[in-house]
Design a protein around this motif. Structure first.
Motif, mmCIF file in Angstrom:
data_model
loop_
_atom_site.group_PDB
_atom_site.id
_atom_site.type_symbol
_atom_site.label_atom_id
_atom_site.label_comp_id
_atom_site.label_asym_id
_atom_site.label_seq_id
_atom_site.Cartn_x
_atom_site.Cartn_y
_atom_site.Cartn_z
ATOM 1 N N PRO A 47 -11.730 -3.259 6.227
ATOM 2 C CA PRO A 47 -11.074 -2.849 4.974
ATOM 3 C C PRO A 47 -11.907 -3.127 3.729
ATOM 4 O O PRO A 47 -11.872 -2.342 2.771
ATOM 5 C CB PRO A 47 -9.777 -3.673 4.961
ATOM 6 C CG PRO A 47 -10.021 -4.814 5.877
ATOM 7 C CD PRO A 47 -10.957 -4.304 6.925
ATOM 8 N N LEU A 48 -12.673 -4.232 3.718
ATOM 9 C CA LEU A 48 -13.491 -4.533 2.542
ATOM 10 C C LEU A 48 -14.604 -3.505 2.367
ATOM 11 O O LEU A 48 -14.894 -3.064 1.251
ATOM 12 C CB LEU A 48 -14.070 -5.943 2.646
ATOM 13 C CG LEU A 48 -13.059 -7.088 2.573
ATOM 14 C CD1 LEU A 48 -13.754 -8.434 2.751
ATOM 15 C CD2 LEU A 48 -12.302 -7.064 1.243
ATOM 16 N N LEU A 49 -15.236 -3.111 3.464
ATOM 17 C CA LEU A 49 -16.272 -2.075 3.400
ATOM 18 C C LEU A 49 -15.672 -0.722 3.023
ATOM 19 O O LEU A 49 -16.250 0.029 2.231
ATOM 20 C CB LEU A 49 -16.978 -1.948 4.751
ATOM 21 C CG LEU A 49 -17.996 -3.036 5.101
ATOM 22 C CD1 LEU A 49 -18.406 -2.900 6.559
ATOM 23 C CD2 LEU A 49 -19.211 -2.951 4.195
ATOM 24 N N TYR A 50 -14.511 -0.418 3.572
ATOM 25 C CA TYR A 50 -13.854 0.871 3.313
ATOM 26 C C TYR A 50 -13.473 0.993 1.836
ATOM 27 O O TYR A 50 -13.683 2.035 1.207
ATOM 28 C CB TYR A 50 -12.622 0.990 4.194
ATOM 29 C CG TYR A 50 -12.010 2.367 4.241
ATOM 30 C CD1 TYR A 50 -12.601 3.386 4.986
ATOM 31 C CD2 TYR A 50 -10.832 2.650 3.563
ATOM 32 C CE1 TYR A 50 -12.022 4.645 5.048
ATOM 33 C CE2 TYR A 50 -10.251 3.900 3.617
ATOM 34 C CZ TYR A 50 -10.846 4.901 4.368
ATOM 35 O OH TYR A 50 -10.276 6.148 4.430
ATOM 36 N N THR A 203 -4.545 5.074 5.283
ATOM 37 C CA THR A 203 -5.791 4.562 4.687
ATOM 38 C C THR A 203 -6.123 3.167 5.208
ATOM 39 O O THR A 203 -7.300 2.787 5.236
ATOM 40 C CB THR A 203 -5.704 4.520 3.147
ATOM 41 O OG1 THR A 203 -4.635 3.653 2.737
ATOM 42 C CG2 THR A 203 -5.519 5.902 2.558
ATOM 43 N N PHE A 204 -5.101 2.413 5.629
ATOM 44 C CA PHE A 204 -5.364 1.095 6.223
ATOM 45 C C PHE A 204 -5.760 1.206 7.695
ATOM 46 O O PHE A 204 -6.567 0.416 8.188
ATOM 47 C CB PHE A 204 -4.137 0.187 6.085
ATOM 48 C CG PHE A 204 -4.029 -0.449 4.738
ATOM 49 C CD1 PHE A 204 -4.887 -1.471 4.362
ATOM 50 C CD2 PHE A 204 -3.095 -0.010 3.826
ATOM 51 C CE1 PHE A 204 -4.808 -2.048 3.113
ATOM 52 C CE2 PHE A 204 -3.013 -0.576 2.570
ATOM 53 C CZ PHE A 204 -3.864 -1.600 2.214
ATOM 54 N N ILE A 205 -5.210 2.188 8.394
ATOM 55 C CA ILE A 205 -5.572 2.386 9.790
ATOM 56 C C ILE A 205 -7.004 2.922 9.903
ATOM 57 O O ILE A 205 -7.736 2.569 10.830
ATOM 58 C CB ILE A 205 -4.572 3.362 10.456
ATOM 59 C CG1 ILE A 205 -3.171 2.730 10.495
ATOM 60 C CG2 ILE A 205 -5.022 3.753 11.854
ATOM 61 C CD1 ILE A 205 -2.084 3.698 10.894
ATOM 62 N N MET A 246 -1.378 6.847 -6.662
ATOM 63 C CA MET A 246 -0.945 5.651 -7.390
ATOM 64 C C MET A 246 -0.535 4.541 -6.425
ATOM 65 O O MET A 246 -0.969 3.389 -6.569
ATOM 66 C CB MET A 246 0.212 6.004 -8.332
ATOM 67 C CG MET A 246 -0.206 6.863 -9.513
ATOM 68 S SD MET A 246 1.200 7.356 -10.541
ATOM 69 C CE MET A 246 1.741 5.789 -11.169
ATOM 70 N N GLN A 247 0.277 4.880 -5.430
ATOM 71 C CA GLN A 247 0.755 3.859 -4.498
ATOM 72 C C GLN A 247 -0.404 3.272 -3.705
ATOM 73 O O GLN A 247 -0.499 2.046 -3.538
ATOM 74 C CB GLN A 247 1.786 4.470 -3.539
ATOM 75 C CG GLN A 247 2.333 3.459 -2.533
ATOM 76 C CD GLN A 247 3.530 4.003 -1.777
ATOM 77 O OE1 GLN A 247 4.386 4.651 -2.363
ATOM 78 N NE2 GLN A 247 3.596 3.744 -0.483
ATOM 79 N N THR A 248 -1.292 4.126 -3.215
ATOM 80 C CA THR A 248 -2.429 3.655 -2.423
ATOM 81 C C THR A 248 -3.330 2.736 -3.235
ATOM 82 O O THR A 248 -3.759 1.676 -2.758
ATOM 83 C CB THR A 248 -3.240 4.862 -1.899
ATOM 84 O OG1 THR A 248 -2.391 5.685 -1.107
ATOM 85 C CG2 THR A 248 -4.420 4.401 -1.060
ATOM 86 N N TRP A 252 -3.875 -1.200 -2.239
ATOM 87 C CA TRP A 252 -5.220 -1.612 -1.858
ATOM 88 C C TRP A 252 -5.776 -2.705 -2.773
ATOM 89 O O TRP A 252 -6.448 -3.629 -2.316
ATOM 90 C CB TRP A 252 -6.157 -0.400 -1.863
ATOM 91 C CG TRP A 252 -6.274 0.235 -0.504
ATOM 92 C CD1 TRP A 252 -5.542 1.285 -0.024
ATOM 93 C CD2 TRP A 252 -7.149 -0.143 0.549
ATOM 94 N NE1 TRP A 252 -5.909 1.579 1.267
ATOM 95 C CE2 TRP A 252 -6.905 0.720 1.647
ATOM 96 C CE3 TRP A 252 -8.119 -1.126 0.696
ATOM 97 C CZ2 TRP A 252 -7.590 0.623 2.851
ATOM 98 C CZ3 TRP A 252 -8.812 -1.225 1.898
ATOM 99 C CH2 TRP A 252 -8.547 -0.361 2.951
ATOM 100 N N GLN A 253 -5.495 -2.594 -4.067
ATOM 101 C CA GLN A 253 -5.969 -3.626 -4.990
ATOM 102 C C GLN A 253 -5.421 -4.996 -4.604
ATOM 103 O O GLN A 253 -6.145 -5.999 -4.617
ATOM 104 C CB GLN A 253 -5.550 -3.276 -6.423
ATOM 105 C CG GLN A 253 -6.371 -2.155 -7.042
ATOM 106 C CD GLN A 253 -5.846 -1.735 -8.396
ATOM 107 O OE1 GLN A 253 -5.042 -2.439 -9.009
ATOM 108 N NE2 GLN A 253 -6.264 -0.573 -8.866
#
Length: 514
Positions: A47-50, A203-205, A246-248, A252-253
């Protein structure tokens, strides 16, 4: 709490969290926490790289591909080689293969450390692009060097051409797998009836799917995540509604903040575990080895960055024609921004306990040297970087951003105005709200043209910025009035929340403008 404290005292939070973890770890009675390398590689890294790839501009990345490639591949190999020969000469019993293992471990600077330290500092955009682009790719190249060197120790065989071929195969197949999965996800996002929550979940998967698939076939999971993330980021405008975007972004932040915080504090907490296995060495020996190698890694980067920046310009006319010769000050900032982080520690922890049935030689020394290199570069370079930028008088010239913003506002307002005149001309003549909106767009065009015409006029620029300040102050006044309405119970809670959200969006737009 520690991050808030780091903001208060003005220290980048990765540096502060590592130091805090270090201090917490040496408190008597504190439980020892052992960081499992598989957790870092599987849970934290994708996730950090993505997220880093998603927020990287493909256009800027491609424009700086030569500099990024020289740093993320050339410098990694150069660092690993230099560290291998130096440690072989410095440490008794350290073979060249062991030196390459250590070189592969400590060669990649950390993505989060560099960007978080530079956050809020006025440095040229190209410097940030190069550092972010480097950190996306160098993890992959360093892990490949690490695995090749480790395999050499286990088998006792090293063939240069075969190592080079393996390097290219692992990298290329990682990119292909990442792009293949990204295309499947593109189809799902684009053509299936997703909701904002489904889009966010996907987006997390995505990074885990890319990473696990590539690693399952023994290819580069890092490059799979980076290539897939860059592709989907480039196509994001086609995939998401405004609600999904907006939600994503908000989710993610928050998640990336938590992951970064956990990772950096865990680095500091590893010290007791690292020190426990150093019984066969004296304190003077291990500290001197670690400090010398830390200094060497800093010097190697400086030695590489300056020639790799200027020699291609001397040798190739095409480079001179395409790129302006950079001043030495921003080049030095790139050379100085080599802070190491969690990937180095995870790689060191991934060294097996046994090799061919025997204890892996010098494993505890590997861990200690890696820990000190991370601490030395992160604290020493990270803390000194803001002062260096100020001392070297490096500033980001925001004139181009001002012009781009004005040009975009003018173009968007013009097409909006043309559309209104073509489709709602009668309403503009007869109804006040339509006429007011038309006048608003005309004012936007007028303001944008004024900015473009007077972009070099310091007085005009000052007034434009004061105008934005006034708009922000008016938003604060509106918020105060909303507070009064809430206390008076004049309006419903739903209406108050709606207006607060509108003001939040307006403030975000103003604060993000150059």
């Amino acid at each position: 709490m520690l991050t808030m404290l780091s903001e208060k005292i003005g220290i980048s939070y990765p540096i502060f969290l590592v130091i805090a973890g270090l201090l917490i770890g040496v408190i008597p009675g504190m439980p020892h926490i052992q960081l499992e390398p598989d957790w870092v590689f599987l849970i934290f890294l994708p996730p950090l790289l993505y997220e880093a790839a998603w927020n990287t501009s493909w256009k800027d990345f491609w424009a700086s591909r030569r500099a990024i490639g020289l740093l993320s591949i050339g410098l990694v190999v150069f660092t690993a080689t230099a560290v291998a020969y130096i440690t072989h000469a410095l440490i008794p019993g350290f073979t060249l293969a062991m030196g390459f293992v250590l070189g592969g471990i400590i060669s990649p600077p950390d993505a989060v450390a560099a960007t978080s330290v530079l956050h809020g500092l006025k440095v040229p955009k190209r410097v940030v692009t190069i550092l972010e682009g480097e950190s996306l790719v160098n993890d992959a190249s360093s892990l490949i060097v690490f695995r090749v060197a480790l395999a050499t120790i286990e088998t006792g065989n090293f063939v240069l051409w075969k190592a080079g071929a393996d390097f290219l195969m692992v990298a290329a197949m990682g990119v292909i797998i990442g792009l293949a999965i990204a295309h499947v996800l593109y189809v799902v996002h684009r053509f299936f009836p997703t909701t904002p929550s489904i889009d966010t979940a996907l987006t997390f998967i995505s990074p885990y799917l890319m990473y696990v698939t590539a690693e399952h076939f023994h290819y580069s999971g890092v490059l799979a995540v980076v290539s897939g993330g860059l592709f989907l980021s480039f196509r994001a405008h086609e995939l998401f509604t405004y609600q999904s975007r907006m939600q994503t972004n908000y989710v993610w932040q928050t998640v990336v903040f938590l992951l970064n915080g956990i990772v950096f504090i865990l680095i500091g907490l590893q010290l007791p575990e690292v020190i426990e296995g150093l019984n066969e060495y004296t304190v003077t020996e291990v500290v001197s080895y670690a400090v010398i190698i830390s200094i060497v890694t800093i010097l190697i980067r400086i030695i590489w960055v300056f020639p790799s920046t200027y020699i291609p310009r001397m040798l190739f006319k095409s480079v001179r024609e395409k790129e302006v010769r950079p001043a030495w000050q921003p080049v030095f900032i790139v050379a100085w921004s080599g802070m190491r982080g969690v990937v180095s520690l995870a790689s060191a922890l991934a060294i097996p306990l046994l090799v061919n049935g025997k204890a892996f030689p010098h494993r505890d020394l590997f861990l200690f040297i890696t820990f000190v290199v991370i601490l030395f570069t992160l604290v020493f370079q990270g803390l000194s970087l803001p002062y260096l930028i100020k001392w070297l008088k490096i500033e980001d010239n925001g004139d181009n951003l001002e012009r781009e913003n004005a040009l975009m506002n003018s173009r968007l307002a013009t097409v909006s105005l043309d559309y209104m005149k073509s489709n709602y001309d009668g309403e503009i003549q007869d109804f006040e709200p339509f006429r007011l909106l038309k006048e608003r767009y005309e004012k936007i065009i007028e303001m944008a043209d004024y900015k473009l015409l007077h972009s070099d006029d310091d007085t005009s620029v000052s007034y434009v910025r004061k105008y934005r300040t006034m708009l922000l102050e008016i938003i604060d006044v509106k918020r105060d009035e909303i507070l009064k309405l809430r206390e008076e119970r004049t309006c419903s809670n739903e209406m108050i929340k709606t207006k607060e959200h509108e003001l939040d969006l307006e403030e975000a737009r103003l604060r993000r403008s150059p």
